[in-house]
Design an enzyme around this catalytic site. Structure first.
Site, PDB file in Angstrom:
ATOM      1  N   HIS A 138     -90.466 -42.253  59.306  1.00 45.19           N
ATOM      2  CA  HIS A 138     -91.009 -40.900  59.339  1.00 45.19           C
ATOM      3  C   HIS A 138     -92.140 -40.768  58.329  1.00 45.19           C
ATOM      4  CE1 HIS A 138     -90.531 -36.417  58.158  1.00 45.19           C
ATOM      5  NE2 HIS A 138     -91.394 -36.525  59.158  1.00 45.19           N
ATOM      6  N   SER A 139     -93.277 -40.252  58.795  1.00 47.01           N
ATOM      7  CA  SER A 139     -94.371 -39.813  57.918  1.00 47.01           C
ATOM      8  C   SER A 139     -94.809 -40.902  56.940  1.00 47.01           C
ATOM      9  CB  SER A 139     -93.912 -38.530  57.211  1.00 47.01           C
ATOM     10  OG  SER A 139     -94.964 -37.934  56.519  1.00 47.01           O
ATOM     11  N   HIS A 140     -94.614 -40.658  55.634  1.00 48.95           N
ATOM     12  CA  HIS A 140     -95.023 -41.607  54.602  1.00 48.95           C
ATOM     13  C   HIS A 140     -94.333 -42.959  54.769  1.00 48.95           C
ATOM     14  CE1 HIS A 140     -95.572 -42.706  50.168  1.00 48.95           C
ATOM     15  NE2 HIS A 140     -96.769 -42.478  50.624  1.00 48.95           N
TER      16      HIS A 140
END
Ligand SMILES: *[C@@H]1O[C@H](CO)[C@@H](O)[C@H](O)[C@H]1NC(C)=O
Ligand SMILES: *[C@@H]1O[C@H](CO)[C@@H](O)[C@H](O)[C@H]1NC(C)=O
Ligand SMILES: *[C@@H]1O[C@H](CO)[C@@H](O)[C@H](O)[C@H]1NC(C)=O
Length: 269
Positions: free
Chosen positions: A207-209
């Protein structure tokens, strides 16, 4: 570390009572056995003596009927911990409940230097996000309008501000993070490879980062990564936009060097 004023403490107490009344026990969970362990640590001599560094907390959840061939290995985004996947800030079933019900074995982690994983004071600087930042970039982005599409944002549940108990649950769960992105990527990729070496091939859910970690892990140990499901992974290639600006992710979407050559070309415009 928390320095809430009296009114904040009182507000949190009231919110917690409300939360426990309104939000608990409304989910139908799939029974799972749980165990935890650490991966990826190594001993190092420091000025304070010998310590272990780089280790990552890992939690294993196994449903009564594990029917899927490959486990899911969840890798969180910035400021998040393993709790991110357990249930939602308003107390609904989280992704873990859903996938346990589908017969998957799950691995959750707290990234090295975050949550239940040690941070050593000599190992870079920790930062955290303040209220304005979290509202502007995550929960009330339609009001801050910091990028062209921000006004279209409708996905945050509730009003996304401290007057909403759902927001307060989310904000309270935000953790510190390593400010050096190279260091945090190297630590995560190394510890994740240790986990995969122990458990065998898995499906990475990043997820994301955590997105760039997934590409780095698959690049280093392709035989241990069955697939990657990248949820809003960090990008775009080569540069930072919106949250950070300027050169970033020098190896396309990766932060660390690639072992594979990917066929890509830089557009002329
Ligand atoms: C740390 O120093 C001690 C004493 O010199 C040594 O026995 C030990 O092997 C060292 N540990 C590491 C990880 O280098
Ligand atoms: C909140 O954080 C942002 C991003 O780090 C920073 O630019 C801003 O100055 C901070 N706000 C306050 C009031 O310190
Ligand atoms: C970030 O960490 C990397 C890897 O340890 C190191 O080479 C680099 O100097 C660090 N950058 C800063 C700004 O401290």
């Amino acid at each position: 570390m928390f320095d809430f004023s009296f009114s904040w403490s009182a507000a949190f107490l009231i919110l917690f009572v409300l939360w426990s009344k309104e939000f608990s026990c409304n989910a139908v969970e799939t029974f799972a056995s749980r165990s935890y362990f650490y991966v990826g640590g190594h001993y190092e001599n420091t000025t304070d003596g010998e310590v272990m560094v780089g280790q990552m907390y890992a939690e294993k959840l196994v449903p009564l009927k594990a029917t899927q061939k490959y486990p899911l290995f969840f890798i969180t985004g910035v400021a998040q911990s393993a709790t991110n996947w357990l249930n939602t800030p308003d107390g609904w079933e989280g992704w873990n409940s859903y996938f346990l019900c589908q017969g998957y074995t799950l691995y959750l982690t707290d990234q090295p230097q975050r949550g239940r994983s040690l941070w050593l004071p000599s190992d870079g600087i920790l930062t955290n996000y303040n209220l304005t930042f979290v509202q502007n970039y995550f929960t009330t982005v339609q009001e801050a309008k910091l990028w062209p599409q921000a006004s279209l944002h409708t996905q945050w549940l509730g009003n996304g501000t401290p007057s909403d108990p759902i927001f307060n649950q989310f904000f309270a769960s935000q953790l510190q993070q390593q400010s050096n992105t190279t260091l945090t990527t190297l630590n995560n990729v190394h510890a994740s490879i240790s986990l995969l070496s122990l458990i065998g091939p898995a499906i990475l859910v990043t997820h994301s980062h955590g997105g760039p970690y997934g590409w780095g892990i698959a690049d280093a140990v392709p035989s241990l990564v069955h697939a990657i499901v990248a949820i809003e992974p960090e990008g775009p290639p080569f540069v930072g936009e919106i949250i950070a600006h300027g050169p970033a992710r020098p190896w396309v979407l990766r932060i660390c060097p690639s072992h594979m050559t990917l066929p890509f070309r830089i557009p002329e415009s």
